[in-house]
Design an enzyme around this catalytic site. Structure first.
Site, PDB file in Angstrom:
ATOM      1  N   LYS A 152       0.832  -1.212   0.000  1.00 32.06           N
ATOM      2  CA  LYS A 152       0.000   0.000   0.000  1.00 32.06           C
ATOM      3  C   LYS A 152       0.870   1.267   0.000  1.00 32.06           C
ATOM      4  CE  LYS A 152      -2.323  -1.437   3.629  1.00 32.06           C
ATOM      5  NZ  LYS A 152      -1.659  -2.763   3.740  1.00 32.06           N
ATOM      6  N   THR A 153       1.864   1.297   0.901  1.00 37.85           N
ATOM      7  CA  THR A 153       2.743   2.478   0.950  1.00 37.85           C
ATOM      8  C   THR A 153       3.501   2.612  -0.374  1.00 37.85           C
ATOM      9  OG1 THR A 153       3.017   2.012   3.295  1.00 37.85           O
ATOM     10  CG2 THR A 153       4.548   3.599   2.336  1.00 37.85           C
ATOM     11  N   ASP A 191      -1.777   6.583   6.259  1.00 37.92           N
ATOM     12  CA  ASP A 191      -1.751   5.155   6.545  1.00 37.92           C
ATOM     13  C   ASP A 191      -2.714   4.901   7.718  1.00 37.92           C
ATOM     14  OD1 ASP A 191      -0.957   2.567   6.250  1.00 37.92           O
ATOM     15  OD2 ASP A 191       0.998   2.803   7.190  1.00 37.92           O
ATOM     16  N   THR A 193      -6.017  -1.481   6.757  1.00 32.05           N
ATOM     17  CA  THR A 193      -6.060  -2.935   6.840  1.00 32.05           C
ATOM     18  C   THR A 193      -7.485  -3.368   7.197  1.00 32.05           C
ATOM     19  OG1 THR A 193      -5.365  -2.666   9.133  1.00 32.05           O
ATOM     20  CG2 THR A 193      -3.655  -3.261   7.548  1.00 32.05           C
ATOM     21  N   ARG A 248       6.484  -8.101   1.984  1.00 30.07           N
ATOM     22  CA  ARG A 248       7.332  -7.654   3.105  1.00 30.07           C
ATOM     23  C   ARG A 248       7.967  -8.852   3.805  1.00 30.07           C
ATOM     24  NH1 ARG A 248       4.377  -4.044   6.620  1.00 30.07           N
ATOM     25  NH2 ARG A 248       5.283  -2.366   5.373  1.00 30.07           N
TER      26      ARG A 248
HETATM   27  P1  ADP Z   1       2.055  -1.882   3.211  1.00 26.36           P
HETATM   28  O1  ADP Z   1       2.091  -0.387   3.117  1.00 26.36           O
HETATM   29  O2  ADP Z   1       0.885  -2.501   2.528  1.00 26.36           O
HETATM   30  O3  ADP Z   1       2.225  -2.387   4.625  1.00 26.36           O
HETATM   31  P2  ADP Z   1       4.579  -1.693   1.790  1.00 26.36           P
HETATM   32  O4  ADP Z   1       4.209  -0.897   0.596  1.00 26.36           O
HETATM   33  O5  ADP Z   1       5.326  -0.980   2.881  1.00 26.36           O
HETATM   34  O6  ADP Z   1       3.320  -2.455   2.394  1.00 26.36           O
HETATM   35  O7  ADP Z   1       5.445  -2.938   1.260  1.00 26.36           O
HETATM   36  C1  ADP Z   1       6.372  -3.622   2.070  1.00 26.36           C
HETATM   37  C2  ADP Z   1       7.608  -3.968   1.260  1.00 26.36           C
HETATM   38  O8  ADP Z   1       7.268  -5.021   0.370  1.00 26.36           O
HETATM   39  C3  ADP Z   1       8.124  -2.814   0.375  1.00 26.36           C
HETATM   40  O9  ADP Z   1       9.270  -2.261   0.892  1.00 26.36           O
HETATM   41  C4  ADP Z   1       8.484  -3.429  -0.931  1.00 26.36           C
HETATM   42  O10 ADP Z   1       9.872  -3.630  -1.001  1.00 26.36           O
HETATM   43  C5  ADP Z   1       7.831  -4.768  -0.920  1.00 26.36           C
HETATM   44  N1  ADP Z   1       6.741  -4.842  -1.897  1.00 26.36           N
HETATM   45  C6  ADP Z   1       5.426  -4.612  -1.665  1.00 26.36           C
HETATM   46  N2  ADP Z   1       4.700  -4.827  -2.777  1.00 26.36           N
HETATM   47  C7  ADP Z   1       5.580  -5.195  -3.733  1.00 26.36           C
HETATM   48  C8  ADP Z   1       5.423  -5.557  -5.102  1.00 26.36           C
HETATM   49  N3  ADP Z   1       4.231  -5.626  -5.676  1.00 26.36           N
HETATM   50  N4  ADP Z   1       6.540  -5.845  -5.807  1.00 26.36           N
HETATM   51  C9  ADP Z   1       7.753  -5.834  -5.210  1.00 26.36           C
HETATM   52  N5  ADP Z   1       7.960  -5.514  -3.916  1.00 26.36           N
HETATM   53  C10 ADP Z   1       6.892  -5.200  -3.184  1.00 26.36           C
END
Ligand code: ADP
Length: 325
Positions: free
Chosen positions: A60-61, A105, A154, A213
């Site tokens: 998401k981030t 977030d 979430t 992650r």
């Molecule tokens: P969320 O915000 O949903 O908790 P993040 O965007 O922080 O998740 O993602 C966590 C890590 O996973 C990121 O640092 C990234 O390196 C990796 N990641 C997430 N989605 C992908 C994707 N589709 N392809 C490659 N790496 C990804």
């Protein structure tokens, strides 16, 4: 449990895809976002507000950063728990420049008063602030620069309908397929400058609980293991040894997952258990269980949610029995 640590944030920053072409998997969401971003460029306006829903660690981030990057605008980052009053939000909104992307977030954890202020800001790019106190208090309306809000949650079910309705688009992120996680692992190892054999990448992918992650986190543990043992290439053996050391089983379940399954099977005799009782029994917050731990256990069919609480399934019991052998 799968919240990032600060050291992890640094590596994450390095591994984050910076464009939709680099973003692995989630094809539907990527196509939808591509369209929204292209349409915004075509009409020379800021993209619509976007809500990203899904479990932690799915990107998401990363997607919020991609939206900002693609629009050529800075990303302003904050989170629901950091916005405790409408005043906090008003100062943040009034500092925005035209076209900025504001990422909130855990948007479901924002205070009620801030939420109401956000409705107007999203719709009319205006905020109403109170000046003065008591009988002399008055509300004044301030214009703010047009911006794009990217909200992440979430728990999309916890967002009030008026807020949900104000997003032009909601993307539901799903757990990743093993093949996509193999790509995530391979891409990350290239970026980190480590070589990994393909069966080792597969083994990591199947232990990543559908979550990039976690894939990156496990890769780092295996990289450490290989480095300390002077192995220049990550092999299947290094993956298996490192996973054993860190108590991650063949399905990627860790100690907390097994603790929950064991409690449900034994102490609660495979009967439904309320969330708060379970939370006390394992010493975690109910919210963490609900948003972080149980979605994957439910997805793989080890736990089910019944009207009377959480219950372990036959599959879950079979997994525990197998693990004991
Ligand atoms: P969320 O915000 O949903 O908790 P993040 O965007 O922080 O998740 O993602 C966590 C890590 O996973 C990121 O640092 C990234 O390196 C990796 N990641 C997430 N989605 C992908 C994707 N589709 N392809 C490659 N790496 C990804």
């Amino acid at each position: 449990m799968i919240e990032p640590t600060s050291d992890e944030r640094e590596v994450e920053a390095k591994l984050r895809p910076t464009s939709l072409t680099e973003f692995v998997g989630q094809e539907k969401v990527v196509n939808q976002l591509n369209l929204i971003l292209d349409a915004a460029k075509l009409h020379n306006r800021a993209p619509d507000h976007i809500l990203l829903a899904g479990p932690p660690g799915l990107g998401k981030t990363t997607l919020a950063m991609i939206v900002a990057h693609d629009s050529g605008k800075p990303l302003r980052l904050t989170s629901g728990p950091a916005i405790q009053s409408s005043g906090d939000l008003a100062s943040m909104l009034s500092a925005l420049q035209s076209g900025d992307v504001l990422f909130i977030d855990e948007i479901h954890r924002m205070s009620r008063s801030a939420e109401e202020m956000l409705y107007l800001a999203m719709e009319d790019f205006r905020v109403d602030v109170m000046v003065g106190k008591g009988p002399g208090a008055a509300s004044i309306s301030l214009e703010i620069a047009p911006f794009t809000l990217v909200g992440a949650t979430t728990r999309s079910g916890m967002l009030p309908t008026p807020l949900r309705d104000r997003f032009g688009f909601t993307a539901f992120l799903e757990y990743y397929e093993p093949a996509d996680l193999v790509s995530v692992v391979t891409r990350a190892s290239q970026k980190l400058g480590i070589e990994i054999e393909s069966d080792a990448a597969n083994a990591l992918a199947t232990r990543s609980r559908g979550t990039p992650r976690i894939a990156n986190r496990l890769l780092r543990r295996v990289r450490d293991f290989a480095a300390v043992n002077r192995q220049p290439v990550i092999t299947m053996d290094s993956v298996l040894s490192a996973m054993e050391l860190f108590e991650v089983d063949a399905l990627g379940l860790d100690r907390v997952d097994r603790q929950i399954l064991t409690l449900l099977a034994t102490q609660f005799s495979a009967k439904p258990v309320g969330l708060s009782t379970l939370a006390v029994a394992i010493g975690e917050e109910p919210d963490t269980i609900e948003a972080v731990i149980e979605p994957y256990l439910i997805r793989i069919g080890f736990i089910q949610r019944t009207p009377r609480g959480r219950e372990i399934t036959q599959h879950g019991i079979a997994h525990l029995t197998q693990a004991k052998r």
